[in-house]
Design a protein around this motif. Structure first.
Motif, mmCIF file in Angstrom:
data_model
loop_
_atom_site.group_PDB
_atom_site.id
_atom_site.type_symbol
_atom_site.label_atom_id
_atom_site.label_comp_id
_atom_site.label_asym_id
_atom_site.label_seq_id
_atom_site.Cartn_x
_atom_site.Cartn_y
_atom_site.Cartn_z
ATOM 1 N N ARG A 162 1.052 3.821 1.703
ATOM 2 C CA ARG A 162 1.488 4.267 3.027
ATOM 3 C C ARG A 162 2.638 3.412 3.559
ATOM 4 O O ARG A 162 3.376 3.869 4.450
ATOM 5 N N ASP A 163 2.781 2.178 3.042
ATOM 6 C CA ASP A 163 3.911 1.339 3.463
ATOM 7 C C ASP A 163 5.248 1.981 3.104
ATOM 8 O O ASP A 163 6.279 1.680 3.714
ATOM 9 N N LEU A 172 -4.038 9.332 -3.527
ATOM 10 C CA LEU A 172 -3.169 9.609 -2.388
ATOM 11 C C LEU A 172 -1.936 10.365 -2.856
ATOM 12 O O LEU A 172 -1.428 10.143 -3.960
ATOM 13 N N ILE A 221 1.821 10.984 -1.229
ATOM 14 C CA ILE A 221 2.681 10.547 -0.133
ATOM 15 C C ILE A 221 3.929 11.421 -0.078
ATOM 16 O O ILE A 221 4.638 11.574 -1.075
ATOM 17 N N LEU A 268 6.234 4.826 3.699
ATOM 18 C CA LEU A 268 6.727 5.679 4.779
ATOM 19 C C LEU A 268 7.765 4.968 5.618
ATOM 20 O O LEU A 268 8.551 5.614 6.324
ATOM 21 N N HIS A 291 0.872 -1.174 0.000
ATOM 22 C CA HIS A 291 0.000 0.000 0.000
ATOM 23 C C HIS A 291 0.911 1.226 0.000
ATOM 24 O O HIS A 291 2.006 1.190 0.574
#
Length: 315
Positions: A185-186, A215, A217, A188, A183
């Motif tokens: 957000r992974d 999204l 990021i 990060l 995903h």
């Protein structure tokens, strides 16, 4: 109007643009001393100094800057008119000066350049590889190539290649150490290699799209690079995860040297465009290049939709 009132104007504009007498002389095909004499004669007629000259630099005076603002459009129009007259007959000829980032050269121009020059033997090209978005006219460029999303709105641009897609990739060795992102957000928790075109610009943000979800990021990482090909090399070296357009990475994915992540989240992006100063008519030599790039852009895409310019990034 006296004829000598126009003497030296082209030399003046050329020196002002290049900030160098020798470079202007080379561009004009005359000696540096001839350019200097022409500028001195122009200054004597006007009764003002147009340049501050030192052994290391050439800069416009305040009067020179005001004079340039007034005469540059007229000089450009005169040159354009002269070029257009010569364009109407005979094979396309002359020098085209282009500026583009290395990605523009590798992805759009390099695959077609040899055949283009063979097709138009009277044409010459000077290509500056530079990420900087410069004013084309003031730097003496006929046109530039870059991704459509990075082109200013006060220029004319034409598509010269297919639309593209962003990809997130890393080396198998990196994935074995840090795991794979499933995903956005992974990311990060990963060592992401950041991209900045030129100093002073913001770090590129990573955008993702999946169905109706979008999204952005703000990735983290210790390495910032300003060249997409160098970024691919860094990924191959196992330094981290990169976010790059297709065209650089497909072959390495097929060879198992890179692993693609987040394929379902990869957003499309505008393809490469050729852009040039807005004007009613462009030179024949530039039109020939535009027509050639557009006519042959389909050869940059194979049956699977991958771009057919996969190459070693630093070759």
């Amino acid at each position: 109007m006296r004829q000598n009132q126009l003497d030296g104007l082209v030399a003046f504009v050329c020196v002002a643009r290049l900030a160098n007498f020798s470079s202007a002389a080379q561009r004009l095909g005359v000696s540096p001393s001839a350019v200097s004499q022409s500028i001195r004669a122009l200054e004597q007629r006007l009764g003002v100094m147009l340049f501050h000259r030192t052994t290391r630099s050439v800069n416009l005076t305040d009067a020179g800057a005001r004079f340039l603002a007034r005469v540059q459009p007229a000089v450009d129009e005169l040159i354009s008119a002269s070029t257009d007259v010569g364009d109407d007959s005979g094979p396309p000829s002359g020098l085209l000066r282009l500026i583009m980032p290395r990605s523009g050269y590798l992805l759009a121009l390099r695959p077609l350049l040899r055949n283009f020059l063979e097709a138009y033997p009277e044409m010459k090209m000077e290509i500056a590889i530079d990420n900087t978005m410069v004013d084309l006219s003031s730097h003496g460029f006929d046109a530039g190539i870059r991704f459509g999303g990075f082109v200013e709105k006060d220029v004319t641009s034409v598509n010269i290649g297919p639309s593209m897609m962003w990809s997130v990739v890393a080396s198998p060795e990196y994935v074995a150490r840090r795991g794979i992102a499933r995903h956005p957000r992974d990311l990060l928790g990963h060592e992401c290699i950041k991209f900045r075109r030129t100093s002073g610009e913001i770090i590129q943000r990573w955008n993702f799209t999946n169905k109706n979800e979008n999204l952005m990021i703000n990735i983290d990482g210790r390495l910032v690079l300003g060249d997409l090909a160098v970024m691919v090399q860094a990924a191959l070296d196992g330094l981290g995860v990169i976010y790059t357009v297709n065209g650089y990475v497909e072959r390495f994915i097929e060879e198992g040297r890179l692993v693609r992540m987040l394929a379902d989240w990869s957003p499309p992006t505008s393809g490469l465009v050729l852009y040039y100063p807005a004007r009613p008519r462009i030179s024949r030599k530039l039109k020939v290049l535009i027509d050639y790039l557009q006519a042959h852009s389909q050869f940059l895409v194979n049956e699977t939709g991958s771009h057919d310019f996969m190459l070693d990034p630093l070759s």
